[in-house]
Scaffold this motif. Structure first.
Motif, PDB file in Angstrom:
ATOM      1  N   MET A   1       0.832  -1.081  -0.042  1.00 18.30           N
ATOM      2  CA  MET A   1       0.103  -0.123   0.299  1.00 18.30           C
ATOM      3  C   MET A   1       0.955   1.266  -0.165  1.00 18.30           C
ATOM      4  SD  MET A   1      -2.943   1.376   2.810  1.00 18.30           S
ATOM      5  CE  MET A   1      -1.751   1.648   4.041  1.00 18.30           C
ATOM      6  N   SER A   2       0.658   2.264  -0.997  1.00 20.56           N
ATOM      7  CA  SER A   2       1.297   3.440  -1.019  1.00 20.56           C
ATOM      8  C   SER A   2       0.730   4.373  -0.037  1.00 20.56           C
ATOM      9  CB  SER A   2       1.514   4.008  -2.448  1.00 20.56           C
ATOM     10  OG  SER A   2       2.026   5.036  -2.560  1.00 20.56           O
ATOM     11  N   LEU A   3       1.427   5.080   0.722  1.00 22.44           N
ATOM     12  CA  LEU A   3       0.827   6.208   1.498  1.00 22.44           C
ATOM     13  C   LEU A   3       0.563   7.517   1.075  1.00 22.44           C
ATOM     14  CD1 LEU A   3       2.908   5.265   4.918  1.00 22.44           C
ATOM     15  CD2 LEU A   3       0.290   4.677   4.217  1.00 22.44           C
ATOM     16  N   CYS A   4      -0.326   8.390   1.349  1.00 24.21           N
ATOM     17  CA  CYS A   4      -0.416   9.557   0.894  1.00 24.21           C
ATOM     18  C   CYS A   4       0.697  10.456   1.162  1.00 24.21           C
ATOM     19  CB  CYS A   4      -1.876  10.216   1.598  1.00 24.21           C
ATOM     20  SG  CYS A   4      -2.149  12.024   1.341  1.00 24.21           S
ATOM     21  N   LYS A   5       1.165  11.177   0.069  1.00 20.40           N
ATOM     22  CA  LYS A   5       2.407  12.045   0.215  1.00 20.40           C
ATOM     23  C   LYS A   5       2.134  13.314   1.036  1.00 20.40           C
ATOM     24  CE  LYS A   5       4.970   9.382  -2.301  1.00 20.40           C
ATOM     25  NZ  LYS A   5       5.984   8.762  -1.780  1.00 20.40           N
ATOM     26  N   LEU A   6       0.793  13.572   1.762  1.00 21.35           N
ATOM     27  CA  LEU A   6       0.640  14.504   2.501  1.00 21.35           C
ATOM     28  C   LEU A   6       0.481  14.159   4.004  1.00 21.35           C
ATOM     29  CD1 LEU A   6       0.500  17.736   2.664  1.00 21.35           C
ATOM     30  CD2 LEU A   6      -2.083  17.354   2.683  1.00 21.35           C
ATOM     31  N   CYS A   7      -0.447  13.565   4.318  1.00 22.61           N
ATOM     32  CA  CYS A   7      -0.550  13.012   5.793  1.00 22.61           C
ATOM     33  C   CYS A   7       0.446  11.776   6.163  1.00 22.61           C
ATOM     34  CB  CYS A   7      -1.932  12.651   5.873  1.00 22.61           C
ATOM     35  SG  CYS A   7      -2.366  11.135   5.002  1.00 22.61           S
ATOM     36  N   LEU A   8       0.941  11.176   5.190  1.00 24.20           N
ATOM     37  CA  LEU A   8       1.856   9.870   5.296  1.00 24.20           C
ATOM     38  C   LEU A   8       1.069   8.998   6.224  1.00 24.20           C
ATOM     39  CD1 LEU A   8       5.288  12.097   5.930  1.00 24.20           C
ATOM     40  CD2 LEU A   8       4.263  11.094   3.542  1.00 24.20           C
ATOM     41  N   GLU A   9       0.040   8.979   6.456  1.00 25.55           N
ATOM     42  CA  GLU A   9      -0.722   8.018   7.158  1.00 25.55           C
ATOM     43  C   GLU A   9      -1.740   7.130   6.551  1.00 25.55           C
ATOM     44  OE1 GLU A   9      -2.496  10.560  10.132  1.00 25.55           O
ATOM     45  OE2 GLU A   9      -0.940  11.011  11.100  1.00 25.55           O
ATOM     46  N   ARG A  10      -2.644   7.845   5.757  1.00 24.09           N
ATOM     47  CA  ARG A  10      -3.725   6.916   4.964  1.00 24.09           C
ATOM     48  C   ARG A  10      -3.149   6.741   3.607  1.00 24.09           C
ATOM     49  NH1 ARG A  10      -6.019  11.133   7.880  1.00 24.09           N
ATOM     50  NH2 ARG A  10      -5.513  12.731   5.962  1.00 24.09           N
ATOM     51  N   GLU A  11      -4.105   5.646   3.062  1.00 24.79           N
ATOM     52  CA  GLU A  11      -3.820   4.976   1.640  1.00 24.79           C
ATOM     53  C   GLU A  11      -4.050   6.121   0.578  1.00 24.79           C
ATOM     54  OE1 GLU A  11      -5.146   1.638  -1.380  1.00 24.79           O
ATOM     55  OE2 GLU A  11      -6.076   1.815   0.590  1.00 24.79           O
ATOM     56  N   ALA A  12      -2.862   6.167  -0.550  1.00 26.33           N
ATOM     57  CA  ALA A  12      -3.115   7.187  -1.458  1.00 26.33           C
ATOM     58  C   ALA A  12      -4.032   6.753  -2.310  1.00 26.33           C
ATOM     59  CB  ALA A  12      -1.669   7.338  -2.085  1.00 26.33           C
ATOM     60  N   ASN A  13      -5.396   6.778  -2.011  1.00 24.86           N
ATOM     61  CA  ASN A  13      -6.393   6.175  -2.816  1.00 24.86           C
ATOM     62  C   ASN A  13      -7.254   7.210  -3.911  1.00 24.86           C
ATOM     63  OD1 ASN A  13      -7.796   7.904  -1.021  1.00 24.86           O
ATOM     64  ND2 ASN A  13      -9.050   6.215  -0.141  1.00 24.86           N
ATOM     65  N   LYS A  14      -6.839   8.410  -3.783  1.00 18.62           N
ATOM     66  CA  LYS A  14      -7.197   9.526  -4.769  1.00 18.62           C
ATOM     67  C   LYS A  14      -6.857   9.506  -6.272  1.00 18.62           C
ATOM     68  CE  LYS A  14     -10.544  12.739  -5.496  1.00 18.62           C
ATOM     69  NZ  LYS A  14     -10.217  12.885  -6.666  1.00 18.62           N
ATOM     70  N   LYS A  15      -7.932   9.181  -7.095  1.00 21.11           N
ATOM     71  CA  LYS A  15      -7.514   9.698  -8.603  1.00 21.11           C
ATOM     72  C   LYS A  15      -7.801  10.837  -8.941  1.00 21.11           C
ATOM     73  CE  LYS A  15      -8.194   6.628 -11.538  1.00 21.11           C
ATOM     74  NZ  LYS A  15      -8.813   5.515 -12.580  1.00 21.11           N
ATOM     75  N   ASN A  16      -7.034  11.445 -10.164  1.00 20.64           N
ATOM     76  CA  ASN A  16      -7.163  12.695 -10.532  1.00 20.64           C
ATOM     77  C   ASN A  16      -7.120  13.879  -9.757  1.00 20.64           C
ATOM     78  OD1 ASN A  16      -7.766  14.451 -12.835  1.00 20.64           O
ATOM     79  ND2 ASN A  16      -9.880  14.141 -12.428  1.00 20.64           N
ATOM     80  N   THR A  17      -5.889  13.904  -8.974  1.00 21.23           N
ATOM     81  CA  THR A  17      -5.749  15.114  -8.269  1.00 21.23           C
ATOM     82  C   THR A  17      -4.839  15.906  -9.086  1.00 21.23           C
ATOM     83  OG1 THR A  17      -5.560  13.719  -6.240  1.00 21.23           O
ATOM     84  CG2 THR A  17      -4.396  15.787  -6.188  1.00 21.23           C
ATOM     85  N   HIS A  18      -5.496  17.133  -9.266  1.00 25.65           N
ATOM     86  CA  HIS A  18      -4.824  18.125 -10.059  1.00 25.65           C
ATOM     87  C   HIS A  18      -3.691  18.938  -8.982  1.00 25.65           C
ATOM     88  CE1 HIS A  18      -8.244  17.722 -12.677  1.00 25.65           C
ATOM     89  NE2 HIS A  18      -7.494  18.272 -13.640  1.00 25.65           N
ATOM     90  N   TYR A  19      -2.343  18.936  -9.535  1.00 19.37           N
ATOM     91  CA  TYR A  19      -1.406  19.587  -8.562  1.00 19.37           C
ATOM     92  C   TYR A  19      -1.218  20.946  -8.758  1.00 19.37           C
ATOM     93  CZ  TYR A  19       1.814  17.617 -12.274  1.00 19.37           C
ATOM     94  OH  TYR A  19       2.309  17.434 -13.494  1.00 19.37           O
TER      95      TYR A  19
END
Length: 337
Positions: A1-19
């Motif tokens: 499981m890849s962790l979210c690059k912001l919170c570093l806690e939850r799974e990186a599960n979001k598609k189509n994030t506009h940076y």
């Protein structure tokens, strides 16, 4: 499981994030300046690469060819399947909600002051809501640094941005300069603006349609960089926001916007591209004859590529340049036999 690059806690599960916030950049991406999603053209403003990398979305081939001056390559067609400045499975859905909250606040409270106001004769716009402004530009910087290799922030600075976003505190200790490019003439005029990143450091520079972000790691890293007229020595210090009570935006009127953008493309792309082609022609010549090409032959080659307009150089694909060079050399040898 890849962790979210912001919170570093939850799974990186979001598609189509506009940076880069879609509501800001969309009018620049779309050929007619509309707000319609996923229909447009953009290119990478990467001053480390002599070729401009075009991408496009849901455009017919004739429209695309008329715009970039050539047929799209197979690689560009493949890239067209992706959404520009967007990533999948890098952040989590909870952090996406945080991004949306920060973006919505800026779009509602701050953006109308620029896009819906007459800024004629105004060189500086001052805003009191420092927290909303800084939170918004911090998420542009952090997400872009995570998603784009060219924006290479030091790890401690990246961590500082991340924590500031999570705390939504609008920390004012980071030196930040924002220039607004007043874009006059209707929505289609926004397509004249740029979106992308340079490889400069301190300031790190992000082109975001009608906003240009310049950020420094810390106060000690602040230094003057003219960057084709973006900064001026006499008012440079006043344009840097640090430990401020109110936030200052520098304003370029429409005429100055055009001059600045033309200077960027000429100096960052056209001139460097011409030198790249001169060097490449020398390389060909050295392989054949063991010496650099005569200046006259080299300039004739460049003249043939330019074909009356230096801006033609930034339309070529690598394959087109290779084919032109082979044909040019073959013709040259036939003439000299």
């Amino acid at each position: 499981m890849s962790l979210c690059k912001l919170c570093l806690e939850r799974e990186a599960n979001k598609k189509n994030t506009h940076y880069l916030t879609d509501a800001i950049i969309r009018t620049c991406l779309n050929l007619d300046g509309t707000n319609e999603r996923e229909k447009g053209l953009y290119f990478a403003l990467d001053n480390t690469n002599p070729f401009i990398d075009f991408n496009f979305q849901r455009l017919d081939e004739l429209t695309l060819e008329a715009t970039i001056g050539r047929k799209p390559t197979d690689e560009e067609i493949e890239n067209a399947k992706s959404i520009p400045f967007s990533v999948d499975y890098v952040f989590c859905s909870e952090c996406e909600k945080l991004f949306t909250e920060i973006e919505a606040s800026f779009i509602e409270k701050i953006l109308p002051r620029f896009r819906q106001s007459d800024l004629s004769g105004i060189s500086v716009v001052t805003e009191e809501d420092v927290v909303t402004i800084r939170n918004f530009f911090y998420i542009q910087l952090y997400r872009s640094a995570i998603c784009e290799d060219i924006l290479n922030f030091p790890s401690d600075f990246l961590k500082k941005l991340r924590l500031n976003i999570l705390e939504k505190n609008g920390d004012t200790s980071i030196p930040l300069s924002i220039t607004y490019l007043q874009t006059v003439g209707g929505n289609a005029t926004y397509t004249e603006n740029y979106i992308g990143f340079t490889n400069d450091k301190n300031p790190f520079i992000v082109f975001m349609n009608d906003f240009i972000i310049q950020v420094y790691e810390n106060e000690e890293a602040v230094k003057f960089l003219p960057f084709h007229g973006l900064n001026e020595q006499d008012n440079f210090a006043a344009t840097i926001n640090i430990n401020e009570q109110v936030f200052n935006f520098k304003i370029f009127d429409n005429a100055r916007r055009k001059l600045f953008l033309n200077s960027v493309i000429v100096n960052e792309k056209v001139k460097k591209t011409i030198q790249y082609y001169r060097d490449m022609f020398d390389m060909f010549w050295r392989k054949l004859f063991g010496v650099d090409a005569p200046v006259l032959q080299k300039e004739r080659y460049i003249h043939g590529l330019i074909n009356g307009d230096e801006n033609n150089l930034i339309k070529y694909s690598k394959q087109e340049v290779f084919e032109f060079t082979v044909a040019y050399m073959a013709k040259l040898f036939n003439v000299t036999k």
